[in-house]
Design a protein around this motif. Structure first.
Motif, PDB file in Angstrom:
ATOM      1  N   UNK B   8       0.877  -1.175   0.000  1.00  0.00           N
ATOM      2  CA  UNK B   8       0.000   0.000   0.000  1.00  0.00           C
ATOM      3  C   UNK B   8       0.914   1.224   0.000  1.00  0.00           C
ATOM      4  N   UNK B   9       0.827   2.033  -1.033  1.00  0.00           N
ATOM      5  CA  UNK B   9       1.661   3.224  -1.158  1.00  0.00           C
ATOM      6  C   UNK B   9       0.753   4.440  -1.239  1.00  0.00           C
ATOM      7  N   UNK B  10       0.975   5.422  -0.379  1.00  0.00           N
ATOM      8  CA  UNK B  10       0.161   6.639  -0.419  1.00  0.00           C
ATOM      9  C   UNK B  10       1.065   7.859  -0.315  1.00  0.00           C
ATOM     10  N   UNK B  11       0.791   8.835  -1.161  1.00  0.00           N
ATOM     11  CA  UNK B  11       1.509  10.102  -1.117  1.00  0.00           C
ATOM     12  C   UNK B  11       0.442  11.161  -0.945  1.00  0.00           C
ATOM     13  N   UNK B  12       0.486  11.838   0.185  1.00  0.00           N
ATOM     14  CA  UNK B  12      -0.654  12.683   0.549  1.00  0.00           C
ATOM     15  C   UNK B  12      -0.210  13.877   1.370  1.00  0.00           C
ATOM     16  N   UNK B  13      -1.025  14.932   1.359  1.00  0.00           N
ATOM     17  CA  UNK B  13      -0.704  16.091   2.202  1.00  0.00           C
ATOM     18  C   UNK B  13      -1.268  15.871   3.609  1.00  0.00           C
ATOM     19  N   UNK B  14      -2.332  15.074   3.721  1.00  0.00           N
ATOM     20  CA  UNK B  14      -2.962  14.835   5.024  1.00  0.00           C
ATOM     21  C   UNK B  14      -2.089  13.986   5.934  1.00  0.00           C
ATOM     22  N   UNK B  15      -2.334  14.123   7.216  1.00  0.00           N
ATOM     23  CA  UNK B  15      -1.658  13.284   8.209  1.00  0.00           C
ATOM     24  C   UNK B  15      -2.164  11.847   8.056  1.00  0.00           C
ATOM     25  N   UNK B  16      -1.450  10.908   8.709  1.00  0.00           N
ATOM     26  CA  UNK B  16      -1.899   9.516   8.706  1.00  0.00           C
ATOM     27  C   UNK B  16      -2.049   9.030  10.129  1.00  0.00           C
ATOM     28  N   UNK B  17      -2.778   7.919  10.275  1.00  0.00           N
ATOM     29  CA  UNK B  17      -3.038   7.341  11.593  1.00  0.00           C
ATOM     30  C   UNK B  17      -2.262   6.026  11.680  1.00  0.00           C
ATOM     31  N   UNK B  18      -1.169   6.048  12.440  1.00  0.00           N
ATOM     32  CA  UNK B  18      -0.275   4.889  12.494  1.00  0.00           C
ATOM     33  C   UNK B  18      -0.994   3.636  12.994  1.00  0.00           C
ATOM     34  N   UNK B  19      -1.821   3.790  14.047  1.00  0.00           N
ATOM     35  CA  UNK B  19      -2.517   2.623  14.601  1.00  0.00           C
ATOM     36  C   UNK B  19      -3.459   2.019  13.561  1.00  0.00           C
ATOM     37  N   UNK B  20      -4.139   2.894  12.824  1.00  0.00           N
ATOM     38  CA  UNK B  20      -5.065   2.407  11.800  1.00  0.00           C
ATOM     39  C   UNK B  20      -4.322   1.689  10.678  1.00  0.00           C
ATOM     40  N   UNK B  21      -3.124   2.189  10.375  1.00  0.00           N
ATOM     41  CA  UNK B  21      -2.333   1.559   9.306  1.00  0.00           C
ATOM     42  C   UNK B  21      -1.824   0.176   9.738  1.00  0.00           C
ATOM     43  N   UNK B  22      -1.479   0.041  11.018  1.00  0.00           N
ATOM     44  CA  UNK B  22      -1.072  -1.281  11.525  1.00  0.00           C
ATOM     45  C   UNK B  22      -2.260  -2.239  11.449  1.00  0.00           C
ATOM     46  N   UNK B  87       3.498  15.413   1.816  1.00  0.00           N
ATOM     47  CA  UNK B  87       4.124  16.567   1.172  1.00  0.00           C
ATOM     48  C   UNK B  87       3.380  17.817   1.646  1.00  0.00           C
ATOM     49  N   UNK B  88       3.931  18.978   1.304  1.00  0.00           N
ATOM     50  CA  UNK B  88       3.312  20.240   1.711  1.00  0.00           C
ATOM     51  C   UNK B  88       3.977  20.783   2.952  1.00  0.00           C
ATOM     52  N   UNK B  89       3.280  21.668   3.661  1.00  0.00           N
ATOM     53  CA  UNK B  89       3.857  22.340   4.826  1.00  0.00           C
ATOM     54  C   UNK B  89       3.659  21.468   6.062  1.00  0.00           C
ATOM     55  N   UNK B  90       4.767  21.118   6.721  1.00  0.00           N
ATOM     56  CA  UNK B  90       4.694  20.228   7.879  1.00  0.00           C
ATOM     57  C   UNK B  90       5.377  20.896   9.068  1.00  0.00           C
ATOM     58  N   UNK B  91       4.663  20.956  10.193  1.00  0.00           N
ATOM     59  CA  UNK B  91       5.170  21.665  11.392  1.00  0.00           C
ATOM     60  C   UNK B  91       5.921  20.698  12.310  1.00  0.00           C
ATOM     61  N   UNK B  92       6.816  21.239  13.142  1.00  0.00           N
ATOM     62  CA  UNK B  92       7.521  20.379  14.106  1.00  0.00           C
ATOM     63  C   UNK B  92       6.534  19.538  14.928  1.00  0.00           C
ATOM     64  N   UNK B  93       6.884  18.289  15.102  1.00  0.00           N
ATOM     65  CA  UNK B  93       6.022  17.374  15.845  1.00  0.00           C
ATOM     66  C   UNK B  93       5.093  16.579  14.951  1.00  0.00           C
ATOM     67  N   UNK B  94       4.910  17.033  13.728  1.00  0.00           N
ATOM     68  CA  UNK B  94       4.008  16.317  12.822  1.00  0.00           C
ATOM     69  C   UNK B  94       4.727  15.168  12.122  1.00  0.00           C
ATOM     70  N   UNK B  95       3.920  14.235  11.628  1.00  0.00           N
ATOM     71  CA  UNK B  95       4.434  13.105  10.864  1.00  0.00           C
ATOM     72  C   UNK B  95       4.871  13.523   9.465  1.00  0.00           C
ATOM     73  N   UNK B  96       5.924  12.854   8.961  1.00  0.00           N
ATOM     74  CA  UNK B  96       6.330  13.043   7.561  1.00  0.00           C
ATOM     75  C   UNK B  96       6.159  11.742   6.778  1.00  0.00           C
ATOM     76  N   UNK B  97       6.671  10.668   7.362  1.00  0.00           N
ATOM     77  CA  UNK B  97       6.711   9.407   6.604  1.00  0.00           C
ATOM     78  C   UNK B  97       6.384   8.231   7.526  1.00  0.00           C
ATOM     79  N   UNK B  98       5.775   7.207   6.944  1.00  0.00           N
ATOM     80  CA  UNK B  98       5.459   5.993   7.706  1.00  0.00           C
ATOM     81  C   UNK B  98       5.784   4.759   6.867  1.00  0.00           C
TER      82      UNK B  98
END
Lengths: 85, 159
Positions: B8-22, B87-98
């Motif tokens: 499953x490969x996703x490239x998105x500006x939105x955040x992701x939910x790690x628990x949901x992905x597991x 991708x896009x604007x990401x603030x400190x503390x936010x997720x970038x990659x999973x």
């Protein structure tokens, strides 16, 4: 041959546009030839491609090296080393 | 065995939910003994960074990540593999990659996740630009030679 060029990150900023379509003379055979040719198009190109060796290139969205022939390319991307992850 | 699994490969500006992905990789299954997740976050560089702006080459990014994920699936006996890059604007503390790698045993899951990240850093067309709190001119993050060296390790290890 006419080809679409796309630029990213500081290559895009220095050239001042994200993409363009240009006509290439038959004498431009490889990626290296293309980079050398682009540098003659103005000082913005010269600034972007000054350190030619560090520029990464993709043809039709696949990584290639500077010796690769560009025949058959419809999209050529130029960009700095990647910093994802 | 790995041939049947699609990453499953996703490239998105939105955040992701790690628990949901597991859960997406494990729910309803009883054959998985190990799930390794790697999350890459935006750090504030001792309070100096306001945000990272991540630029990408959309069509190629999807293609490149899918190809690297396919290589990992061919190399280790995984039961599932997920890669999400923002991708896009990401603030400190936010997720970038999973990266989430699931397998019957831990070694394959650990190695596949590490391999994915080492390859992503070097070959996936993303670029980070730093926006500073001070308002000083923002600059592009430079690629690290240690990231390139990390690849050599995988090429040296026997498959």
């Amino acid at each position: 041959m006419s080809v679409k060029l796309v630029y990213f990150a500081w290559v895009r900023e220095r050239i001042g546009k994200g993409e363009e379509i240009i006509d290439l003379a038959p004498s431009i055979v490889t990626v290296g030839d293309l980079l050398s040719h682009l540098k003659t198009r103005g000082e913005e190109y010269e600034a972007a491609l000054e350190y030619q060796d560090v520029i990464r290139v993709a043809i039709n969205q696949e990584h290639v090296d500077h010796k690769t022939p560009i025949g058959g390319a419809h999209e050529i991307a130029l960009f700095p080393p990647m910093t994802g992850g | 065995m790995s041939g049947a699994i699609k990453p499953r490969v996703a490239i998105q500006s939105d955040d992701f939910d790690t628990a949901a992905e597991i859960a997406r990789l494990t729910s309803g299954r009883h054959d998985i003994g190990a799930v390794v997740t790697f999350s890459g976050l935006c750090r504030d560089e001792a309070g100096t960074l306001q945000a990272l702006e991540i630029e990408h080459y959309p069509e190629m990014a999807a293609r490149e990540i899918t190809s690297i994920a396919g290589e990992a699936l061919g190399r280790w006996p995984l039961t599932g593999l997920t890669v999400i890059h923002r991708y896009g604007m990401i603030r400190p503390g936010e997720n970038i990659v999973l990266v989430v790698a699931a397998s019957a045993h831990r070694r394959a899951a650990f190695d596949a996740a590490a391999f994915l990240m080492d390859y992503l850093k070097n070959a996936a067309p993303f670029w980070k630009k730093e926006h500073l709190v001070s308002g000083a001119a923002s600059g592009w993050v430079e690629a690290k030679s240690t990231d390139a060296a990390a690849l050599t390790r995988w090429q040296e290890i026997e498959k």
